[in-house]
Design an enzyme around this catalytic site. Structure first.
Site, short mmCIF file in Angstrom:
data_model
loop_
_atom_site.label_atom_id
_atom_site.label_comp_id
_atom_site.label_asym_id
_atom_site.label_seq_id
_atom_site.Cartn_x
_atom_site.Cartn_y
_atom_site.Cartn_z
N GLY A 177 -11.12 -59.72 -10.43
CA GLY A 177 -12.39 -59.24 -11.16
C GLY A 177 -11.76 -58.03 -11.96
N GLY A 187 -7.12 -66.78 -23.06
CA GLY A 187 -7.64 -67.86 -22.43
C GLY A 187 -8.97 -68.34 -22.77
N ARG A 201 -2.44 -74.73 -22.76
CA ARG A 201 -3.70 -74.15 -23.05
C ARG A 201 -4.45 -75.54 -24.12
NH1 ARG A 201 -4.04 -68.56 -22.92
NH2 ARG A 201 -1.99 -67.56 -23.32
N ASP A 232 -10.94 -63.79 -11.66
CA ASP A 232 -10.08 -63.96 -10.45
C ASP A 232 -10.37 -62.75 -9.61
OD1 ASP A 232 -7.41 -63.86 -8.79
OD2 ASP A 232 -6.56 -64.90 -10.23
N PHE A 252 -3.84 -71.94 -8.76
CA PHE A 252 -3.51 -71.51 -10.29
C PHE A 252 -4.02 -72.86 -11.01
CE2 PHE A 252 -1.10 -70.76 -14.11
CZ PHE A 252 -1.60 -69.58 -14.40
N GLU A 312 -15.62 -65.29 -20.73
CA GLU A 312 -14.37 -65.21 -20.22
C GLU A 312 -13.94 -66.84 -19.61
OE1 GLU A 312 -11.76 -64.01 -19.20
OE2 GLU A 312 -11.62 -62.12 -18.67
N ASP A 313 -12.43 -66.90 -19.58
CA ASP A 313 -12.15 -68.37 -18.92
C ASP A 313 -12.36 -68.21 -17.57
OD1 ASP A 313 -10.20 -66.49 -18.74
OD2 ASP A 313 -8.54 -67.42 -19.37
P1 IMP Z 1 -8.53 -61.04 -12.87
O1 IMP Z 1 -8.20 -59.48 -13.54
O2 IMP Z 1 -7.46 -60.83 -11.62
O3 IMP Z 1 -9.90 -61.28 -12.58
O4 IMP Z 1 -7.66 -61.90 -13.80
C1 IMP Z 1 -8.42 -62.47 -14.93
C2 IMP Z 1 -7.32 -63.08 -15.99
O5 IMP Z 1 -6.42 -63.61 -15.51
C3 IMP Z 1 -8.00 -64.37 -16.72
O6 IMP Z 1 -8.65 -63.67 -17.97
C4 IMP Z 1 -6.88 -65.11 -16.96
O7 IMP Z 1 -6.34 -64.91 -18.50
C5 IMP Z 1 -5.99 -64.83 -15.96
N1 IMP Z 1 -6.05 -65.97 -14.88
C6 IMP Z 1 -6.48 -65.66 -13.62
N2 IMP Z 1 -6.50 -66.68 -12.75
C7 IMP Z 1 -5.92 -67.52 -13.47
C8 IMP Z 1 -5.42 -69.25 -13.18
O8 IMP Z 1 -5.68 -69.71 -12.40
N3 IMP Z 1 -4.73 -69.64 -14.29
C9 IMP Z 1 -4.70 -69.08 -15.59
N4 IMP Z 1 -4.85 -67.92 -15.92
C10 IMP Z 1 -5.42 -67.02 -14.66
#
Ligand code: IMP
Length: 172
Positions: free
Chosen positions: A101, A41, A161, A99, A148, A95-96
């Protein structure tokens, strides 16, 4: 064809990335930074960001998986490891989106085992309303709500992407 609503335009993103690059360069000055991009991402963000950082930089990649469709599973796995030796170096994890964490928390714990000189996080998007783990995030671009989002590197099942903006699907 899905309808997509623009949340952050190309110009807004480019302006923000420029600001982040400047803040990072102001902080590190002439010290070398290793930018570690979490694939997939963050690849477009990294490509733009690194061209706005005037400090000396190197780039390496790590890849993790945790998402299925539009849901974070919390079960983080490293599927591609670093190539560089980062011991004693300044690391900036790129990071992109953060969410829940879990992904960043996992990567930070993993990277700290390599004994870097410093370890910080730069994320373009911060979905802080969804956070389940407290995290130190030094640089973040935009806050996003509980939506999302896709584009500028972020995918939905590997699609979208390539969009130069960040958007969300509009329900028909
Ligand atoms: P976390 O572990 O829940 O913080 O998720 C992080 C990863 O989930 C990010 O590096 C993204 O690849 C993916 N992600 C989280 N939210 C989104 C979203 O809204 N769109 C696309 N990818 C997401």
């Amino acid at each position: 064809m899905e309808k997509i609503k623009v949340i952050f335009s190309r110009d807004q993103i480019q302006q923000k990335v420029k600001e982040l690059g400047k803040r990072i360069a102001d902080h590190y000055g002439d010290e070398e930074i290793i930018l570690i991009c979490n694939l997939k991402g963050a690849f477009i963000f990294l490509a733009d960001l690194c061209r706005h950082i005037t400090s000396p930089i190197s780039v390496d990649f790590i890849a993790t998986t945790s998402y299925k469709g539009t849901e974070s599973t919390g079960d983080v796995r490293i599927i591609k490891d670093l190539k560089m030796d980062v011991r004693g170096k300044h690391i900036l994890l790129v990071e992109d989106i953060v969410d829940t964490g879990y992904t960043v928390d996992y990567i930070l714990k993993y990277l700290s085992l390599h004994k870097p000189k410093s370890l910080h996080v730069c994320t373009l998007l911060d979905k802080s309303c969804k956070r389940e783990i407290e995290l130190p995030i030094e640089y973040h671009g935009f806050e996003v709500g509980d939506h999302f989002v896709i584009g500028y590197g972020l995918d939905y099942n590997e699609r979208y992407r390539e969009l130069d903006y960040i958007g969300e699907f509009v329900q028909p």
